[in-house]
Design a protein around this motif. Structure first.
Motif, mmCIF file in Angstrom:
data_model
loop_
_atom_site.group_PDB
_atom_site.id
_atom_site.type_symbol
_atom_site.label_atom_id
_atom_site.label_comp_id
_atom_site.label_asym_id
_atom_site.label_seq_id
_atom_site.Cartn_x
_atom_site.Cartn_y
_atom_site.Cartn_z
ATOM 1 N N HIS B 249 61.342 -96.833 -0.297
ATOM 2 C CA HIS B 249 61.544 -98.110 0.417
ATOM 3 C C HIS B 249 62.501 -97.914 1.581
ATOM 4 N N ASP B 253 69.945 -96.016 2.290
ATOM 5 C CA ASP B 253 70.340 -94.988 1.324
ATOM 6 C C ASP B 253 69.121 -94.195 0.831
ATOM 7 N N HIS B 254 67.931 -94.613 1.268
ATOM 8 C CA HIS B 254 66.713 -93.880 0.914
ATOM 9 C C HIS B 254 66.005 -93.286 2.130
ATOM 10 N N ASP B 359 64.453 -98.026 -5.949
ATOM 11 C CA ASP B 359 65.187 -99.180 -6.476
ATOM 12 C C ASP B 359 64.151 -100.189 -6.962
ATOM 13 N N HIS B 606 70.944 -92.836 -9.299
ATOM 14 C CA HIS B 606 71.216 -93.985 -8.437
ATOM 15 C C HIS B 606 72.080 -95.001 -9.179
#
Ligand SMILES: [Zn+2]
Ligand SMILES: [Zn+2]
Ligand SMILES: [Zn+2]
Ligand SMILES: [Zn+2]
Ligand SMILES: [Zn+2]
Lengths: 639, 639
Positions: B249, B253-254, B359, B606
């Motif tokens: 996504h 942070d990804h 997430d 995570h």
């Protein structure tokens, strides 16, 4: 700091401490050592404490060499003039590579003199650094060839050692604590398993930090499938960026594929003890020979074995040595075979300590002292688990020897022959010592004990390195002058004619390689003697999964041998436990029970799947230490 | 088999099945699809079942394209002639790259026609493959720019897709079961953790087999230290040999460091859902902007964002897609933000199945359906653990909304302003929907809600992809024509003048990025409003360790802001849990409780160190599934 600046700083510090008048001409890293070249090696040698003090203050291994070395012939004469004749000098080798002269003598103590006085005298006269060794009672052609070869590549080796020396002492980014702008440096220590997990064979472990990469062992899998460690994964590439290869001992499951690394681009050093260097070269050449005879594709040629020897750096037990900017290596006795070592790594400035046992024996054997388990510091331990299963108890050596005597008596008395497959190195010598004593004390009849394969040569290497044997055996050989390896019952088989004679001859004992029946001359004996039920095949060592040895041990009666046809097994099959060079289950547990200091993590490797898992869980339950039974191709963070 | 031979075989099979008279001119792999070029796209389209049957029999995703495409202008006229005016076509984009024409219409159903009849009619007339989308109620400049850019690099992209197509379908050694002489192939699946373990941020996981290497996510660590994944370790190099990057996504942070991969030599595709592609490009550009404003060194330029877009391949939920010779990827709804996906990998021919949740939210939110936890097969799961701690229970969304209303009422009535830091994507829209409803139902007073940062643009992208929203919201927007995002209370702040007016103006609510106070316009509001205790700072999202948000939340009252000086915190600090786009502890446990099938291994990632460890041990205790809380830089063998 640039390497030149660091050397300049070291040179300045050395000049400060050296008495005025002694001229230091050059200071250079060569391999792990700091070499001081001087015009005055004599005066340097006179200052008995100087080198020791410098080594302590600079925290480096220090060697002093004369700027110009005396002519070898002249130097040899001077040595003979200084040393008393009673020393019995048998040879003098000049190694321009290291500036050392190797003095082989029957009484090394006489060459050294009281408190080393004669030795210092020699140094003063000739410049060369004298190294004194005892004349081996059996001459080893391997040792001779290795030494000759190393002398022939002097110049290249000098360059190599300087290159490595500078690499070891290179700057690492972020090391400079005064430079706050330097990028924040990650601190981590990782181990990647490239083989030998939940299996026996193809040992290979990669130890890495942000700055350094070290490979521990690089062996083959003894299952005839040509199993190699996972050298194709990216973790280990490019090989040219490895800092060091560390070899725990000379067995092929640990060393067979080291020469291959040079074929694939490795150019760095292989650290081992001196006997491991010689034994591994011998076994690698034999390995190529066996593969060649079986028409399998050889993975490398004898040229790569030479390349390996050219890149070998030997360290004795206990010598703490820089092998990378942030890694110090120390070898400790492992008690498993000649020169076998536990490799202890001190990483960073007190950051982490990790040891790899290689194979080890925690009981005293006829040949060696028990493995060391006292370390200055230790956080993680990778330990072998060959006999890690909950029922893997081995009988006492004395019981094993009694059983061996009984079996031999039984087979000989019915007119049969006893075949003992054994690793050339270690097991063979243990069995030889037991048989020699048995014969000497009249516990078994006087028959010939034939040695086939590399066994005699391996024995010669044992006698070249007496300081690696335990005190009892060393005393027997040197003090009491009764070398059991020279007993007349032993006869080397070195031709196919003699092999045929043995096969067709009188009852006897045959000790032959390979130890797991995966090739070697033992197959010839088996092929010819297996059908006769009077004979016996006596296993005295561990048989790994996938080997012919394991199959026969499990009861196979028809053993396919490829194009050589099939062996029908009629002869008696015996397994005599207790000669192992490995710790049994009890000793493995005791080793951890008595280890100092207690590590935080233990990784059980080098054992069948069930054994590693069982040992790991038993250690956890008994000692509450975190344990793992890793799989191949995993990476564990230590810190 | 060579790729040309494989294509020939496929062409033959296709020709067998295609009715005579339809000429297939070319068969080519393009990205993950098999493209059939034909002179007769009309007749191909007439055979309604043909493509479906071919796809099933050949086990490939099949696309049919005309050998020669009609002139776009002429084709546009033909489309308008065929489609009823009531459809309200707002735009027609021709994408020569894919041979698709995107028809944007207010009533897409009318363009499609009953059972797709109008669509097939279009195909017959113009050759181009029509793709119909609803006209977004808010125009997104990002979506427009991405589409324009992709059209401008048509030719390059065509070459890229063919290259990738051929790489995906390349031969792998040992695949050919008929060739017994091929070297025995190792079978293994490994995952290397390059970030996001025992921490939140810098997600990066490397999935490897002997034949393929896939990187999942490549994010930044939101702690102002410029933390990146461990991209310097050898495991991931050379980047040119990665088969694929898979993006779960669009949160930074990804995705923040995906463009960097192209700077360092990656040349392959990035797979994501369409909304993730657009959102991530938007956030990456904003990320560069924020770094630039803070005078930090930017890791890459907008050129690399373009390169990323040029290499992006989008997949919708549920589409099973070959991304490497032995790996199929399927995205499933993760319920976290628009386009967020759980990435499911099927490896080998039934060898192994592994999913990365990214997430996820296992409860239904105002925007999305709950995350999927039903898979055809599943052996291992890497799951996020943001709220994995044993006390990380979040209140129900309705309670959270009530608390938000209360807080706002309190602050507004004392004449203060409410600052809500929020991720531009996801959290902002949830809060917007709650506030709009609150205002509409009279639960909070009618004040202006200012949106600063990328929030409005993010909202526009939401309305571009209505099929990624849940049914309720989609119906509200499209059926009932009441788009809450268009409510008049919302006002975008797009100049520093307006920002100053807001700061000095009447009581209001400000939703602004970044969500963790690590830069972005929210800092401007905080700098100016923090000293006045009438105001309030309301956290509605997770604050990662090391962020200013976390510091203020923990009670710091003096917050250093580098050269901007120090903020003195006098305003009220509130944390309202329950708006999270993440599952809370209960939902994480339920997700595993209800997952089908039950995986063999679960890796908790995570999350802060304590949370991942706690969740891992709780799952193990409750469900008896083997769990791990890995560290960064480890490698786990799956099989
Ligand atoms: Zn060994
Ligand atoms: Zn071994
Ligand atoms: Zn590489
Ligand atoms: Zn997210
Ligand atoms: Zn995240």
């Amino acid at each position: 700091m640039l390497i030149e600046d660091r050397l300049k700083e070291l040179r300045d510090k050395i000049n400060e401490r050296v008495p005025s008048g002694i001229r230091v001409t050059e200071v250079e890293f060569e391999g792990p050592e700091l070499v001081i070249y001087t015009d005055d090696p004599k005066r340097f040698a006179d200052e008995a404490d100087l080198i020791r003090v410098l080594a302590r203050d600079l925290r480096k291994r220090i060697v002093v060499r004369p700027t110009i070395l005396e002519d070898p012939e002249k130097a040899a004469n001077e040595i003979r003039a200084v040393v008393p004749d009673s020393s019995g000098i048998t040879d003098i080798f000049f190694d321009a590579d290291t500036g050392e002269v190797l003095i082989e003598a029957e009484k090394p103590g006489v060459v050294i003199g009281k408190n080393g006085i004669t030795l210092r005298e020699i140094t003063k006269h000739i410049g060369w650094t004298p190294k004194v060794v005892r004349t081996p009672p059996i001459e080893s052609s391997t040792v001779k060839q290795v030494r000759q070869y190393l002398r022939s590549v002097n110049e290249e080796r000098k360059t190599f050692l300087r290159t490595i020396g500078r690499r070891i002492h290179r700057d690492i980014p972020g090391r400079d604590e005064t430079n706050k702008d330097a990028p924040r440096k990650d601190q981590w220590v990782r181990v990647t398993t490239l083989g030998c997990c939940r299996e026996v064979g193809r040992a290979a472990f990669l130890l890495t930090t942000p700055d350094s990469r070290v490979l521990i062992d690089c062996g083959e899998k003894p299952d005839n499938a040509g199993g190699t460690p996972y050298l194709y994964v990216p973790e280990i590439h490019p090989l040219a960026q490895l800092d060091a290869v560390v070899l725990t001992h000379a067995h092929l499951d640990h060393c067979a594929l080291i020469p291959l690394l040079y074929k694939y681009g490795y150019e760095g050093p292989v650290y081992s003890t001196p006997p491991t260097r010689d034994l591994s070269a011998m076994l690698q050449l034999d390995y190529l020979d066996v593969i060649n005879k079986e028409d399998r594709k050889i993975p490398y040629s004898s040229n790569e074995v030479k390349t390996y020897i050219r890149h070998s750096i030997t360290l004795n037990y206990g010598s703490v040595t820089d092998i990378a900017p942030d890694i110090k290596l120390t070898f400790h006795n492992a008690g498993h075979i000649l020169g076998s070592a536990i490799a202890h790594f001190h990483i960073g400035d007190g950051l982490y300590n990790i040891a790899f046992t290689g194979d080890f024996n925690y009981s005293k054997s006829r040949l060696f002292n028990p493995a060391i388990n006292q370390f200055p510091r230790l956080e993680a331990l990778f330990m072998e688990s060959t006999y890690g299963g909950s029922n893997d108890f081995q009988p006492a050596r004395s019981d094993a020897e009694l059983k061996l005597y009984e079996t031999i008596n039984k087979v000989l008395s019915r007119g049969g022959k006893v075949i003992i497959p054994a690793f050339a190195v270690g097991r063979s010598q243990e069995v030889m010592l037991a048989l020699e004593e048995g014969m000497r004390l009249g516990k078994i009849p006087h028959v010939k004990i034939y040695l086939d394969g590399m066994i005699r040569e391996a024995t010669a290497i044992h006698t070249t390195y007496p300081e690696y044997l335990n005190n009892d055996l060393r005393n027997l050989i040197f003090r009491e002058g009764m070398n059991p390896f020279l007993a007349e019952c032993f006869q080397q088989v070195d031709s196919s004619e003699l092999r045929e004679k043995v096969i067709n001859g009188d009852p006897c004992v045959i000790i032959s390689t390979s130890g797991m029946l995966n090739g070697g001359p033992v197959m010839e004996y088996l092929l010819n003697l297996a059908e006769d039920e009077k004979n016996a095949l006596v296993f005295v060592g561990y048989q790994a999964d996938g080997t012919q040895g394991r199959r026969i041990q499990k009861g196979w009666r028809e053993v396919p041998l490829g194009r050589k046809g099939t062996i029908t097994i009629n002869l008696e099959i015996d397994t005599i436990d207790g000669f192992s060079g490995h710790s049994d289950r009890r000793q493995l547990m005791n080793y951890i029970g008595q280890i100092q200091p207690r590590p935080e993590k233990i990784f059980c490797i080098h054992g069948d799947e069930n054994n590693t898992i069982d040992l790991a869980s038993s250690i956890y339950k008994r000692y509450h230490i975190q344990t793992h039974s890793p799989m191949n191709l995993e990476t564990y963070r230590m810190v």
